[in-house]
Design a protein around this motif. Structure first.
Motif, mmCIF file in Angstrom:
data_model
loop_
_atom_site.group_PDB
_atom_site.id
_atom_site.type_symbol
_atom_site.label_atom_id
_atom_site.label_comp_id
_atom_site.label_asym_id
_atom_site.label_seq_id
_atom_site.Cartn_x
_atom_site.Cartn_y
_atom_site.Cartn_z
ATOM 1 N N ILE A 5 0.896 -1.196 -0.074
ATOM 2 C CA ILE A 5 0.200 0.025 0.206
ATOM 3 C C ILE A 5 1.021 1.210 0.133
ATOM 4 O O ILE A 5 1.925 1.278 0.858
ATOM 5 N N ALA A 6 0.474 2.243 -0.685
ATOM 6 C CA ALA A 6 1.075 3.406 -0.896
ATOM 7 C C ALA A 6 1.201 4.316 0.447
ATOM 8 O O ALA A 6 0.449 4.422 1.088
ATOM 9 N N GLN A 7 2.185 4.888 0.548
ATOM 10 C CA GLN A 7 2.616 5.735 1.714
ATOM 11 C C GLN A 7 3.001 7.007 1.152
ATOM 12 O O GLN A 7 4.181 7.145 0.579
ATOM 13 N N ILE A 8 2.301 8.060 1.080
ATOM 14 C CA ILE A 8 2.442 9.089 0.163
ATOM 15 C C ILE A 8 2.733 10.448 1.179
ATOM 16 O O ILE A 8 1.831 10.757 2.042
ATOM 17 N N ILE A 58 -5.537 5.676 -0.981
ATOM 18 C CA ILE A 58 -4.098 5.283 -1.079
ATOM 19 C C ILE A 58 -4.279 3.534 -1.640
ATOM 20 O O ILE A 58 -3.266 3.306 -1.948
ATOM 21 N N ASP A 59 -5.306 3.018 -1.369
ATOM 22 C CA ASP A 59 -5.435 1.605 -1.782
ATOM 23 C C ASP A 59 -5.737 1.638 -3.293
ATOM 24 O O ASP A 59 -5.878 0.636 -3.874
ATOM 25 N N GLY A 63 1.627 2.902 -7.707
ATOM 26 C CA GLY A 63 2.885 3.262 -7.376
ATOM 27 C C GLY A 63 3.783 3.519 -8.845
ATOM 28 O O GLY A 63 5.159 3.507 -8.935
ATOM 29 N N CYS A 64 2.999 4.241 -9.651
ATOM 30 C CA CYS A 64 3.736 4.514 -10.966
ATOM 31 C C CYS A 64 4.832 5.740 -10.976
ATOM 32 O O CYS A 64 5.569 5.869 -11.816
ATOM 33 N N GLY A 65 4.520 6.700 -9.867
ATOM 34 C CA GLY A 65 5.458 7.636 -9.336
ATOM 35 C C GLY A 65 5.313 8.989 -10.326
ATOM 36 O O GLY A 65 6.001 9.917 -10.193
ATOM 37 N N ILE A 81 4.449 0.327 1.644
ATOM 38 C CA ILE A 81 4.801 -0.291 3.094
ATOM 39 C C ILE A 81 3.900 -1.794 2.985
ATOM 40 O O ILE A 81 2.962 -1.578 1.914
ATOM 41 N N SER A 82 4.128 -2.851 3.449
ATOM 42 C CA SER A 82 3.505 -3.930 3.321
ATOM 43 C C SER A 82 1.992 -3.912 3.928
ATOM 44 O O SER A 82 1.936 -3.198 4.832
ATOM 45 N N ARG A 83 1.280 -4.380 3.127
ATOM 46 C CA ARG A 83 -0.373 -4.423 3.582
ATOM 47 C C ARG A 83 -0.388 -4.977 4.917
ATOM 48 O O ARG A 83 -1.071 -4.278 5.861
ATOM 49 N N ALA A 84 0.220 -5.922 5.227
ATOM 50 C CA ALA A 84 0.133 -6.527 6.615
ATOM 51 C C ALA A 84 0.506 -5.786 7.584
ATOM 52 O O ALA A 84 -0.158 -5.523 8.733
ATOM 53 N N GLU A 85 1.547 -4.978 7.253
ATOM 54 C CA GLU A 85 2.093 -4.017 8.360
ATOM 55 C C GLU A 85 0.996 -2.818 8.518
ATOM 56 O O GLU A 85 0.965 -2.611 9.855
#
Lengths: 105, 279
Positions: A5-8, A58-59, A63-65, A81-85
């Motif tokens: 999942i993106a962290q922006i 964010i979901d 992640g294309c940037g 970040i990992s989805r699980a985290e």
């Protein structure tokens, strides 16, 4: 279900006039960003400087940037970040909130 | 029967948004003089309908916590149905409403500013209706750029242009059951459409109609294919016929009016046992 999942992160000292800039808002292929006023004034229009961009969906981020490249001030940093985290983090947040509510009751 | 028609329809059982009473001046409430608010989430309209709720709903989904998700959804919708929500209507119904409500104005679309940063002067697609339009200066933060008054004829012409361009037309409630706005929306620029399609957030209700393909008449010309904003329409390649997922269809009728041979019919949702109450 996606694994990452993106962290922006947006540095609001650098991101100053998002409605005039519109960089990330215009290029994002999945419309991750929203831009709303930070203060509601009565009887006058908000100034564009009083708007703030946030990464809401964010979901949906692939992640294309493109947003990072479009940002003229370098205010926007894209990471993953990992989805699980993130799942565990949000669960902990929720548990803490529910516990606080119970104490109040 | 639709709960809104039951409560706010006329005595003859008509559709609630065609009941002139729901456009009446006495229902219009001047927004209370609250203090100047802080934060984008302070005003539900400032950053999109149900903004705070959607942010939390996304968290709940990532947390894989259905109970949390349901709680956010139920709470937000209970509030929405009392105050501010929307429903899809057909272009014919839209025209009837333009004959009912007055005054009629053109105004900026708050959603596309929020989601795409579109400048207000390029973005006058929404319509405001009723006495609130004389008071737009009370919420300039939402309707930047003011309002442009239109005659009913101008408004209808404008609505037809929008329909031809492919925008879904909806009614917007401001203090149930007062209808004070008419949106002309698209996915994903429209927050209401987006949140419904991607998160099944029922701030936006499906319309009373549903579109069905007449498989005898459909020639497979593909005129309708790019019209659906709800991901309900595709081409069955092998049979060369349009296919509409009736469970997903919102009944806006954009596909029906694009069909050159009238092969798409709008049916009354409530006449179909399998679809009734699928709002």
């Amino acid at each position: 279900m996606r694994d990452m999942i993106a962290q922006i992160n947006i540095d609001y000292d650098l991101c100053q006039d998002p409605l005039v800039c519109r960089g990330c808002l215009t290029v994002c292929p999945t419309v991750v960003f929203v831009c709303g006023p930070t203060k509601i004034w009565k009887f006058r229009e908000t100034d564009t400087k009083e708007y703030k961009v946030v990464a809401r969906y964010i979901d949906k981020c692939s992640g294309c940037g493109d947003c990072e490249k479009a940002c003229p001030t370098g205010a926007l940093k894209l990471g993953f970040i990992s989805r699980a985290e993130l799942r565990d983090r949000f669960r902990a947040e929720r548990a803490a909130k529910l516990a606080a509510q119970q104490i109040q009751e | 029967m639709c709960w809104l028609c039951e409560k706010y329809g006329d005595s003859e059982g008509g559709r609630w948004y065609l009941n002139p009473e729901n456009y009446a001046r006495r229902l219009y409430k001047v927004r209370k003089a609250t203090e100047e608010a802080s934060g984008a989430d302070a005003d539900p309209q400032s950053a999109g309908m149900g903004a705070g709720a959607i942010a939390e709903l996304i968290k709940a989904r990532i947390a894989e916590d259905p109970e949390w998700e349901k709680e956010v959804r139920d709470e937000a919708l209970e509030h929405a149905y009392q105050t501010h929500f929307a429903q899809v209507v057909t272009v014919d119904e839209f025209m009837q409403i333009l004959d009912t409500a007055y005054p009629l104005v053109k105004m900026t679309c708050g959603c596309r500013r929020v989601q795409r940063g579109m400048p207000d002067e390029e973005n006058f697609t929404c319509m405001g209706i009723g006495p609130g339009m004389y008071k737009w200066e009370r919420w300039p933060e939402t309707y930047r750029g003011g309002v442009e008054f239109m005659t009913p004829e101008e408004a209808k012409e404008w609505a037809l242009i929008n329909h031809k361009q492919g925008r879904v037309q909806t009614i917007d409630v401001f203090g149930t059951p007062y209808i004070g706005g008419l949106c002309q929306c698209e996915y994903p620029g429209c927050v209401a459409v987006r949140n419904r399609v991607d998160y099944d957030f029922k701030f936006l209700l499906k319309g009373h109609s549903v579109a069905k393909v007449d498989r005898d008449k459909c020639t497979g010309c593909k005129s309708c294919l790019n019209r659906c904003q709800f991901k309900a329409l595709n081409l069955e390649v092998y049979t060369n016929k349009a296919y509409i997922d009736l469970d997903t269809c919102f009944g806006c009728g954009l596909c029906a009016t694009a069909c050159p041979v009238d092969a798409i019919n709008l049916l009354d949702r409530e006449s179909l046992p399998g679809l009734a109450n699928n709002w």
